[in-house]
Design a protein around this motif. Structure first.
Motif, PDB file in Angstrom:
ATOM      1  N   THR A   9      37.152 -17.427 -86.928  1.00  0.00           N
ATOM      2  CA  THR A   9      37.205 -18.805 -86.431  1.00  0.00           C
ATOM      3  C   THR A   9      38.038 -18.879 -85.160  1.00  0.00           C
ATOM      4  OG1 THR A   9      39.061 -19.173 -87.937  1.00  0.00           O
ATOM      5  CG2 THR A   9      36.904 -19.978 -88.646  1.00  0.00           C
ATOM      6  N   ILE A  10      37.529 -19.653 -84.196  1.00  0.00           N
ATOM      7  CA  ILE A  10      38.237 -19.881 -82.933  1.00  0.00           C
ATOM      8  C   ILE A  10      38.364 -21.389 -82.735  1.00  0.00           C
ATOM      9  CG2 ILE A  10      38.226 -19.539 -80.439  1.00  0.00           C
ATOM     10  CD1 ILE A  10      36.272 -17.199 -80.915  1.00  0.00           C
ATOM     11  N   LEU A  11      39.569 -21.825 -82.419  1.00  0.00           N
ATOM     12  CA  LEU A  11      39.801 -23.224 -82.058  1.00  0.00           C
ATOM     13  C   LEU A  11      40.193 -23.257 -80.590  1.00  0.00           C
ATOM     14  CD1 LEU A  11      40.137 -26.234 -82.671  1.00  0.00           C
ATOM     15  CD2 LEU A  11      42.462 -25.741 -83.483  1.00  0.00           C
ATOM     16  N   LEU A  12      39.363 -23.878 -79.777  1.00  0.00           N
ATOM     17  CA  LEU A  12      39.605 -24.015 -78.346  1.00  0.00           C
ATOM     18  C   LEU A  12      40.135 -25.412 -78.075  1.00  0.00           C
ATOM     19  CD1 LEU A  12      39.322 -23.154 -75.339  1.00  0.00           C
ATOM     20  CD2 LEU A  12      36.927 -23.932 -75.461  1.00  0.00           C
ATOM     21  N   ILE A  13      41.324 -25.492 -77.504  1.00  0.00           N
ATOM     22  CA  ILE A  13      41.925 -26.774 -77.167  1.00  0.00           C
ATOM     23  C   ILE A  13      41.693 -27.032 -75.688  1.00  0.00           C
ATOM     24  CG2 ILE A  13      44.014 -28.187 -77.236  1.00  0.00           C
ATOM     25  CD1 ILE A  13      43.056 -27.194 -79.966  1.00  0.00           C
ATOM     26  N   GLY A  14      40.802 -27.963 -75.388  1.00  0.00           N
ATOM     27  CA  GLY A  14      40.471 -28.273 -74.004  1.00  0.00           C
ATOM     28  C   GLY A  14      39.097 -27.758 -73.623  1.00  0.00           C
ATOM     29  N   VAL A  73      44.446 -26.434 -71.812  1.00  0.00           N
ATOM     30  CA  VAL A  73      44.702 -27.802 -71.349  1.00  0.00           C
ATOM     31  C   VAL A  73      45.663 -27.763 -70.171  1.00  0.00           C
ATOM     32  CG1 VAL A  73      44.297 -28.799 -73.617  1.00  0.00           C
ATOM     33  CG2 VAL A  73      46.618 -28.100 -72.972  1.00  0.00           C
ATOM     34  N   LYS A  74      45.832 -28.886 -69.506  1.00  0.00           N
ATOM     35  CA  LYS A  74      46.770 -28.971 -68.397  1.00  0.00           C
ATOM     36  C   LYS A  74      48.197 -28.800 -68.930  1.00  0.00           C
ATOM     37  CE  LYS A  74      43.799 -31.930 -65.579  1.00  0.00           C
ATOM     38  NZ  LYS A  74      43.430 -30.839 -64.670  1.00  0.00           N
TER      39      LYS A  74
END
Length: 272
Positions: A9-14, A73-74
């Motif tokens: 599982t991969i969680l990409l934030i942004g 994310v920024k």
């Protein structure tokens, strides 16, 4: 490197330009879209093709652990975003941050003591031709590093550095480097205009020259120094130009100052 099939599982934030570029590379490399979740409260156009391909989208952090948490994310929003992500991590997870200017200590303060990789990609990653500098904290084990290497390599080359401070040096060289190349193309075109070439023709010549020379360096086994010598005939036109560019106050000196200035600024930003 790890196989995509080995990453659960991969969680990409942004899901902006860089995050979406990485995700496209993962899917192209064989990642099952069902294994990827993108967390972005305001998904934009860059994310839509991924959603169409079956990638899951959430507005907030989902429940359950993940193998890899990728932060794209920024930097200015990380303080607010990171604490809510701690529950998805355990001792086997790896955190990969491509947010500029935020050191590992900053992320450890907000997430806790986890395996963290701090990475600095550059903009050609958006077309799969980037290069990323990466640093792993001591908690990153062999499998976690292999997972990070696989995920980062989906957008181009990956170069690991042994000390975190070297990420600032990577920023000065390759992170900011595409802008230097674009400026060179601008300068070449402007020089052609001053000689009397049509501006649009000068720009076409400059763009193709820079792009072609870059591709030649990638494909050739020769060093840039050898390639330069190969195109330089004694007392010829290229030699005349290089006498100017290779003077003591020429391109090498200017580039050294420019890269150092960018690296110094990266160090300053990481302390803010």
């Amino acid at each position: 490197m790890a196989a995509f099939s080995d990453i659960d599982t991969i969680l990409l934030i942004g899901g902006g330009n860089m995050g979406a570029a990485m995700a496209r590379g993962w899917l192209a490399g064989g990642l099952d879209a069902a294994r990827l979740t993108v967390c972005d409260p305001k998904p934009g156009a860059a994310l839509q093709p991924l959603l169409d391909a079956g990638v899951r989208h959430v507005a907030g952090a989902p429940a359950g652990r993940v193998d890899a948490l990728v932060i794209a994310v920024k930097p200015q929003v990380m303080e607010a975003v990171l604490p809510g992500l701690a529950p998805v991590l355990d001792s086997s997870s790896v955190v990969i941050s491509v947010a500029a200017g935020k050191p590992v200590a900053f992320m450890e303060r907000l997430l806790g003591p986890h395996a963290i990789v701090r990475a600095m990609p550059n903009t050609p990653a958006m077309i799969g031709r980037g290069v990323t500098g990466a640093f792993a904290n001591p908690r990153v084990g062999a499998r976690q590093r292999a997972v990070a290497d696989t995920l980062l390599a989906a957008t181009g080359g990956v170069e690991w550095v042994p000390e975190e401070r070297q990420i600032d040096w990577v920023t000065g060289l390759s992170g900011s480097g595409p802008a230097y190349v674009f400026l060179m193309a601008e300068a070449l075109a402007q020089a052609g205009e001053k000689l009397g070439l049509d501006p649009q023709l000068a720009m076409r010549l400059a763009r193709q020259t820079v792009a072609g020379a870059g591709e030649l360096m990638i494909r050739s086994q020769d060093s840039p120094d050898t390639l330069r010598r190969n195109v330089t005939s004694p007392n010829g036109t290229t030699a005349a130009a290089l006498e100017v560019l290779m003077a003591d106050d020429g391109l090498s000196a200017l580039m050294a100052k420019a890269v150092a200035a960018a690296a110094d600024r990266a160090t300053e930003l990481s302390k803010d």
